[in-house]
Design an enzyme around this catalytic site. Sequence first.
Site, PDB file in Angstrom:
ATOM      1  N   ASN A   9     -55.822  14.913  95.508  1.00 11.99           N
ATOM      2  CA  ASN A   9     -55.442  16.087  96.309  1.00 11.99           C
ATOM      3  C   ASN A   9     -55.533  17.295  95.377  1.00 11.99           C
ATOM      4  OD1 ASN A   9     -54.250  18.063  97.850  1.00 11.99           O
ATOM      5  ND2 ASN A   9     -52.170  17.220  97.716  1.00 11.99           N
ATOM      6  N   TRP A  10     -56.596  18.077  95.546  1.00 14.48           N
ATOM      7  CA  TRP A  10     -56.830  19.196  94.629  1.00 14.48           C
ATOM      8  C   TRP A  10     -55.884  20.368  94.888  1.00 14.48           C
ATOM      9  CZ3 TRP A  10     -62.947  19.793  94.493  1.00 14.48           C
ATOM     10  CH2 TRP A  10     -63.490  18.667  93.875  1.00 14.48           C
ATOM     11  N   LYS A  11     -55.187  20.345  96.001  1.00 12.08           N
ATOM     12  CA  LYS A  11     -54.274  21.456  96.368  1.00 12.08           C
ATOM     13  C   LYS A  11     -55.023  22.790  96.290  1.00 12.08           C
ATOM     14  CE  LYS A  11     -50.366  18.839  94.637  1.00 12.08           C
ATOM     15  NZ  LYS A  11     -48.942  18.839  94.476  1.00 12.08           N
ATOM     16  N   HIS A  94     -48.179  16.650 104.185  1.00  4.94           N
ATOM     17  CA  HIS A  94     -47.800  16.734 102.767  1.00  4.94           C
ATOM     18  C   HIS A  94     -46.462  17.480 102.673  1.00  4.94           C
ATOM     19  CE1 HIS A  94     -47.815  17.772  98.534  1.00  4.94           C
ATOM     20  NE2 HIS A  94     -48.704  16.818  98.368  1.00  4.94           N
ATOM     21  N   GLU A  96     -45.424  19.652 100.767  1.00  4.66           N
ATOM     22  CA  GLU A  96     -45.529  21.101 100.548  1.00  4.66           C
ATOM     23  C   GLU A  96     -45.742  21.825 101.873  1.00  4.66           C
ATOM     24  OE1 GLU A  96     -48.536  20.896  97.501  1.00  4.66           O
ATOM     25  OE2 GLU A  96     -47.062  20.100  96.090  1.00  4.66           O
ATOM     26  N   GLU A 165     -44.585   9.684  99.283  1.00  6.81           N
ATOM     27  CA  GLU A 165     -44.512  10.650  98.190  1.00  6.81           C
ATOM     28  C   GLU A 165     -43.098  11.220  98.104  1.00  6.81           C
ATOM     29  OE1 GLU A 165     -48.621  12.335  97.121  1.00  6.81           O
ATOM     30  OE2 GLU A 165     -47.758  13.637  98.617  1.00  6.81           O
ATOM     31  N   GLY A 171     -45.435  16.664  91.253  1.00  7.80           N
ATOM     32  CA  GLY A 171     -45.676  17.752  90.315  1.00  7.80           C
ATOM     33  C   GLY A 171     -44.561  17.954  89.303  1.00  7.80           C
ATOM     34  N   SER A 209     -46.624  12.283  90.623  1.00  9.78           N
ATOM     35  CA  SER A 209     -46.792  12.199  89.171  1.00  9.78           C
ATOM     36  C   SER A 209     -47.437  10.890  88.699  1.00  9.78           C
ATOM     37  CB  SER A 209     -45.459  12.440  88.459  1.00  9.78           C
ATOM     38  OG  SER A 209     -44.983  13.755  88.751  1.00  9.78           O
ATOM     39  N   GLY A 231     -51.947  16.583  90.330  1.00  6.78           N
ATOM     40  CA  GLY A 231     -52.353  17.170  89.056  1.00  6.78           C
ATOM     41  C   GLY A 231     -53.419  16.373  88.307  1.00  6.78           C
TER      42      GLY A 231
HETATM   43  C1  PEP Z   1     -49.433  15.402  95.541  1.00  7.45           C
HETATM   44  O1  PEP Z   1     -49.439  16.609  95.603  1.00  7.45           O
HETATM   45  O2  PEP Z   1     -49.758  14.749  96.553  1.00  7.45           O
HETATM   46  C2  PEP Z   1     -49.050  14.761  94.294  1.00  7.45           C
HETATM   47  C3  PEP Z   1     -48.785  13.494  94.304  1.00  7.45           C
HETATM   48  O3  PEP Z   1     -48.976  15.577  93.170  1.00  7.45           O
HETATM   49  P1  PEP Z   1     -48.736  15.101  91.656  1.00  7.45           P
HETATM   50  O4  PEP Z   1     -49.607  13.898  91.418  1.00  7.45           O
HETATM   51  O5  PEP Z   1     -49.161  16.287  90.839  1.00  7.45           O
HETATM   52  O6  PEP Z   1     -47.290  14.802  91.525  1.00  7.45           O
END
Ligand code: PEP
Length: 247
Positions: A9-11, A94, A96, A165, A171, A209, A231
């Site tokens: 997931n490049w966000k 998601h 976010e 998640e 993050g 993470s 990330g």
């Molecule tokens: C995500 O945004 O879906 C995610 C899992 O981010 P990260 O791996 O950076 O925690």
Amino acid sequence: MRRKLVVGNWKLNGSLAANAALLDSLLREQGSWTCDAAVCAPYPYLAQLNERLIGSTLNWGAQDCSAHESGAYTGEVSAAMVAEFGCRYVIVGHSERRAMHGESDQIVADKAKRALAHGLTPIVCVGETLAEREAGVTDEIVKRQISAVIHTLAHCISQIVVAYEPVWAIGTGRTASPDEAQAVHHVLRAKLHAATERADAMQILYGGSVKADNAATLFAQADIDGGLIGGAALKAADFVAICRAAG
Ligand code: PEP
């Protein structure tokens, strides 16, 4: 036997040049893993993914889609539009988007339904906040989130991918332990079992993470079928290592 799936997931990251470099590295390494893998980019780059990844083993997708089919919804992008760019997946719900854009369980379920209607596989994200975990209501929260999707999709529920998640792990560098993650994945699979006889074939990803050094132990858990990677998906070497850890 479920296939493992690793999705980047490049966000809100990337540029035409940076994406090209990242994709070239992934394409060079694509023979070094056997799991399914995909990258989900911001909308303007879907054409670039379509052009570069077609014919490769890498799939691609978007990070969201509208709950509406078409009409006066300025700024929205429909599942039909996303599908036109060869996407296989679309992330919905998601944390976010739930937190920053007020997306309810029902909106997330409606987005998943639109995605399926256009031949996309929705990756439906669920997960509890730190406060909810500390209050001991993690299972209740994820069951409520997945129930809305089960109710809305009915017999089509087996066509989705679920991503657990925990919000406190996204993050932050703080990962759920393999046991903590497995416990929630088990709860989710039990919920899916009650809705479809195909629950054992469904992929449930862990996200939060995930890194090259913790991926293998997470993916070794009975109900963890791969990862949704934020990330670490932005650096080719890290994403490749995570895909290799998945098999
Ligand atoms: C995500 O945004 O879906 C995610 C899992 O981010 P990260 O791996 O950076 O925690």
